[in-house]
Design a protein around this motif. Structure first.
Motif, PDB file in Angstrom:
ATOM      1  N   THR A  28      38.194  39.550  28.693  1.00  0.00           N
ATOM      2  CA  THR A  28      39.013  38.643  29.496  1.00  0.00           C
ATOM      3  C   THR A  28      38.378  37.251  29.656  1.00  0.00           C
ATOM      4  O   THR A  28      39.034  36.226  29.439  1.00  0.00           O
ATOM      5  CB  THR A  28      39.276  39.261  30.893  1.00  0.00           C
ATOM      6  N   GLY A  29      37.098  37.235  30.031  1.00  0.00           N
ATOM      7  CA  GLY A  29      36.426  35.942  30.248  1.00  0.00           C
ATOM      8  C   GLY A  29      36.526  35.060  29.011  1.00  0.00           C
ATOM      9  O   GLY A  29      36.848  33.867  29.088  1.00  0.00           O
ATOM     10  N   MET A  30      36.286  35.692  27.861  1.00  0.00           N
ATOM     11  CA  MET A  30      36.316  34.941  26.597  1.00  0.00           C
ATOM     12  C   MET A  30      37.734  34.418  26.306  1.00  0.00           C
ATOM     13  O   MET A  30      37.914  33.275  25.893  1.00  0.00           O
ATOM     14  CB  MET A  30      35.875  35.895  25.489  1.00  0.00           C
ATOM     15  N   ILE A  31      38.726  35.272  26.546  1.00  0.00           N
ATOM     16  CA  ILE A  31      40.121  34.864  26.300  1.00  0.00           C
ATOM     17  C   ILE A  31      40.482  33.677  27.203  1.00  0.00           C
ATOM     18  O   ILE A  31      41.065  32.675  26.753  1.00  0.00           O
ATOM     19  CB  ILE A  31      41.100  36.045  26.562  1.00  0.00           C
ATOM     20  N   LEU A  32      40.096  33.763  28.458  1.00  0.00           N
ATOM     21  CA  LEU A  32      40.415  32.672  29.392  1.00  0.00           C
ATOM     22  C   LEU A  32      39.777  31.367  28.922  1.00  0.00           C
ATOM     23  O   LEU A  32      40.401  30.310  28.930  1.00  0.00           O
ATOM     24  CB  LEU A  32      39.911  33.021  30.806  1.00  0.00           C
ATOM     25  N   LYS A  55      34.429  46.630  37.123  1.00  0.00           N
ATOM     26  CA  LYS A  55      33.133  46.345  36.497  1.00  0.00           C
ATOM     27  C   LYS A  55      33.272  45.627  35.144  1.00  0.00           C
ATOM     28  O   LYS A  55      32.673  44.556  34.953  1.00  0.00           O
ATOM     29  CB  LYS A  55      32.344  47.644  36.346  1.00  0.00           C
ATOM     30  N   PRO A  56      34.066  46.193  34.194  1.00  0.00           N
ATOM     31  CA  PRO A  56      34.174  45.476  32.913  1.00  0.00           C
ATOM     32  C   PRO A  56      34.788  44.089  33.062  1.00  0.00           C
ATOM     33  O   PRO A  56      34.373  43.143  32.370  1.00  0.00           O
ATOM     34  CB  PRO A  56      35.073  46.371  32.060  1.00  0.00           C
ATOM     35  N   LEU A  57      35.745  43.944  33.986  1.00  0.00           N
ATOM     36  CA  LEU A  57      36.382  42.628  34.156  1.00  0.00           C
ATOM     37  C   LEU A  57      35.380  41.610  34.698  1.00  0.00           C
ATOM     38  O   LEU A  57      35.214  40.510  34.144  1.00  0.00           O
ATOM     39  CB  LEU A  57      37.593  42.747  35.098  1.00  0.00           C
ATOM     40  N   VAL A  58      34.701  41.998  35.767  1.00  0.00           N
ATOM     41  CA  VAL A  58      33.753  41.080  36.392  1.00  0.00           C
ATOM     42  C   VAL A  58      32.619  40.745  35.418  1.00  0.00           C
ATOM     43  O   VAL A  58      32.186  39.598  35.312  1.00  0.00           O
ATOM     44  CB  VAL A  58      33.239  41.709  37.719  1.00  0.00           C
ATOM     45  N   GLY A  59      32.182  41.759  34.661  1.00  0.00           N
ATOM     46  CA  GLY A  59      31.141  41.535  33.662  1.00  0.00           C
ATOM     47  C   GLY A  59      31.571  40.480  32.655  1.00  0.00           C
ATOM     48  O   GLY A  59      30.800  39.582  32.301  1.00  0.00           O
ATOM     49  N   SER A  60      32.823  40.555  32.224  1.00  0.00           N
ATOM     50  CA  SER A  60      33.285  39.605  31.203  1.00  0.00           C
ATOM     51  C   SER A  60      33.447  38.208  31.793  1.00  0.00           C
ATOM     52  O   SER A  60      33.219  37.205  31.113  1.00  0.00           O
ATOM     53  CB  SER A  60      34.585  40.091  30.560  1.00  0.00           C
ATOM     54  N   GLN A  69      34.778  35.901  42.781  1.00  0.00           N
ATOM     55  CA  GLN A  69      34.711  36.773  43.954  1.00  0.00           C
ATOM     56  C   GLN A  69      35.875  37.756  43.879  1.00  0.00           C
ATOM     57  O   GLN A  69      36.804  37.548  43.087  1.00  0.00           O
ATOM     58  CB  GLN A  69      34.788  35.946  45.234  1.00  0.00           C
ATOM     59  N   VAL A  70      35.824  38.779  44.713  1.00  0.00           N
ATOM     60  CA  VAL A  70      36.830  39.839  44.621  1.00  0.00           C
ATOM     61  C   VAL A  70      37.426  40.127  46.004  1.00  0.00           C
ATOM     62  O   VAL A  70      36.700  40.149  46.996  1.00  0.00           O
ATOM     63  CB  VAL A  70      36.176  41.142  44.067  1.00  0.00           C
ATOM     64  N   VAL A  71      38.734  40.307  46.059  1.00  0.00           N
ATOM     65  CA  VAL A  71      39.399  40.771  47.283  1.00  0.00           C
ATOM     66  C   VAL A  71      39.972  42.146  46.980  1.00  0.00           C
ATOM     67  O   VAL A  71      40.670  42.319  45.973  1.00  0.00           O
ATOM     68  CB  VAL A  71      40.587  39.858  47.677  1.00  0.00           C
ATOM     69  N   ILE A  72      39.695  43.096  47.859  1.00  0.00           N
ATOM     70  CA  ILE A  72      40.229  44.452  47.636  1.00  0.00           C
ATOM     71  C   ILE A  72      41.270  44.789  48.703  1.00  0.00           C
ATOM     72  O   ILE A  72      41.005  44.732  49.897  1.00  0.00           O
ATOM     73  CB  ILE A  72      39.098  45.489  47.592  1.00  0.00           C
TER      74      ILE A  72
END
Ligand SMILES: NC(=O)c1ccc[n+]([C@@H]2O[C@H](COP(=O)([O-])OP(=O)(O)OC[C@H]3O[C@@H](n4cnc5c(N)ncnc54)[C@H](O)[C@@H]3O)[C@@H](O)[C@H]2O)c1
Length: 371
Positions: A28-32, A55-60, A69-72
């Motif tokens: 995702t990070g790379m695509i953005l 985890k994988p999203l934040v990692g990317s 940051q994250v809101v749950i």
């Protein structure tokens, strides 16, 4: 190596891409970045998905240099509320989000609708990225730009039309989706086949084993086709002034059933499946549909184990619910019917006796119309 495809959706104000493939969360990070997006990213997700896919999203995002940051939000339709939107605003303000910053929705339709509404209003609009994780969200709620939350007086009463900057659809997340949720999403794909894409209809009919096993290639094919169909309808009528209403196929009866049973009994797609069976029968009874359309509609819905019967509710009560629906125009109930497979028309002023007959034939309790 994952499979990947990209296509564009055109809306009045902008055009945006849908990325569809496997293993996209980690990219995702790379695509953005490749699409020219940078800066801060606030991810909104729910308590269930945070354990599965955060985890994988934040990692990317980290890898691609986004500060994040994250809101749950708690899991459930009841949390699609202004109170939870405020939680997102609070986090956005504390994080000093700017107009060029990203609000990323990681979740099903609930998270997508809620985050999109926050994105449309915070600073009068920040960049909105959808990462839909249910089949329904991948083919329906993430396409078309409707965002919003519920009010105690009704579902989706507060909302806006706000197109995302991008949709990233990772098929792999469907591995963990419960069977009933998967089927509910399939109902929306079946709808696209029935009202707009005969090829999709045939594919669903002939490749059901692959689809039910969630084979990657089959999912890619049906999700792509369903998204393209919805995108094309939305392109023609972004603000639902005309043709977009065909997307409500199955919703006239389906929505009445959801309201009558108090939500929670049926998943949305299940109620729509019953509604599509009903609309097909009504099309046949009023002579608008070609012979065979109703039978083929029933065959497809049953093939995927979707419900096609109305439980023992008085037909007249259901009919009354339809007349109260917010989509009713000038007191007339609007029906989407299928003259042939892959084609839809909108009709009103259908004889109430025929509607009641169809409801009774599907299992509702009869009793005639009271004036
Ligand atoms: N904006 C639109 O155009 C549009 C269209 C259709 C529906 N909607 C809205 O969408 C909402 C329904 O969306 P939904 O059906 O996606 O429900 P949902 O978002 O509540 O998700 C259903 C359940 O699946 C869980 N889940 C999500 N992804 C998962 C995954 N990959 N693995 C395991 N569990 C997962 C969720 O936590 C939840 O418990 C409704 O609020 C409806 O109004 C909006």
């Amino acid at each position: 190596m994952g499979i990947e495809t990209k296509f564009q959706v055109k809306a009045r104000a902008k055009e945006y891409p849908i990325f569809l493939g496997t293993d996209l969360l980690r990219k995702t990070g790379m695509i953005l970045r490749k699409e020219g997006l940078t800066g801060k990213a606030l991810v909104v997700t729910n308590s269930k998905l945070s354990g599965l896919y955060l985890k994988p999203l934040v990692g990317s995002l980290e890898q691609a240099g986004f500060s994040h940051q994250v809101v749950i939000i708690p899991d459930g339709e009841e949390y699609k509320s202004l109170a939870q939107v405020e939680k997102v605003y609070d986090a956005a303000a504390a994080f000093r989000l700017e107009r060029s910053s990203l609000l990323i929705a990681l979740g099903g339709g609930v998270i997508g609708d809620l985050t999109g509404f926050a994105a449309s209003t915070y600073l009068r609009g920040v960049k909105f990225i959808q990462i839909p994780t249910t089949l329904l969200a991948q083919v329906d709620s993430s396409v078309g730009g409707k965002v919003g939350v519920n009010h105690r007086e009704g579902k989706n009463l507060i909302g806006a039309f706000y197109q995302p900057a991008m949709v990233i659809t990772d098929l792999k997340v469907l591995d963990t989706l419960e069977g009933r949720e998967f089927k509910s999403g399939l109902a929306e794909i079946i709808k696209a086949g029935l009202i707009g894409d005969p090829d999709l209809f045939r594919y669903l009919l002939t490749q059901s084993e692959k689809v039910k096993k969630r084979s990657t290639n089959a999912l890619l094919e049906i999700i792509r086709k369903a998204c393209l169909f919805k995108a094309q309808v939305v392109e023609e009528d972004e603000f639902e002034l005309g043709r977009r209403a065909i997307l409500n196929y199955g919703h006239t009866i389906g929505h009445a059933l959801e309201v009558e049973t108090g939500y929670g009994v049926y998943r949305h797609g299940e109620a729509v499946a019953i509604g599509m069976a009903g609309a097909a029968l009504i099309g046949e009874l009023v002579g608008i549909s070609r012979p065979g359309v109703w039978e083929q509609t029933m065959e497809l819905l049953k093939l995927y184990g979707l419900p096609v019967e109305i439980p023992g509710i008085p037909a007249e009560r259901l009919f009354g619910r339809m007349a109260l629906d917010k989509k009713v125009k000038k007191g007339e109930i609007r029906w989407v019917l299928t003259p042939k497979l892959g084609e839809a028309v909108i009709k009103d002023k259908l004889p109430p006796e025929i509607i009641l007959e169809a409801l009774c034939r599907m299992g509702a309790i009869g009793g005639g119309l009271s004036s």
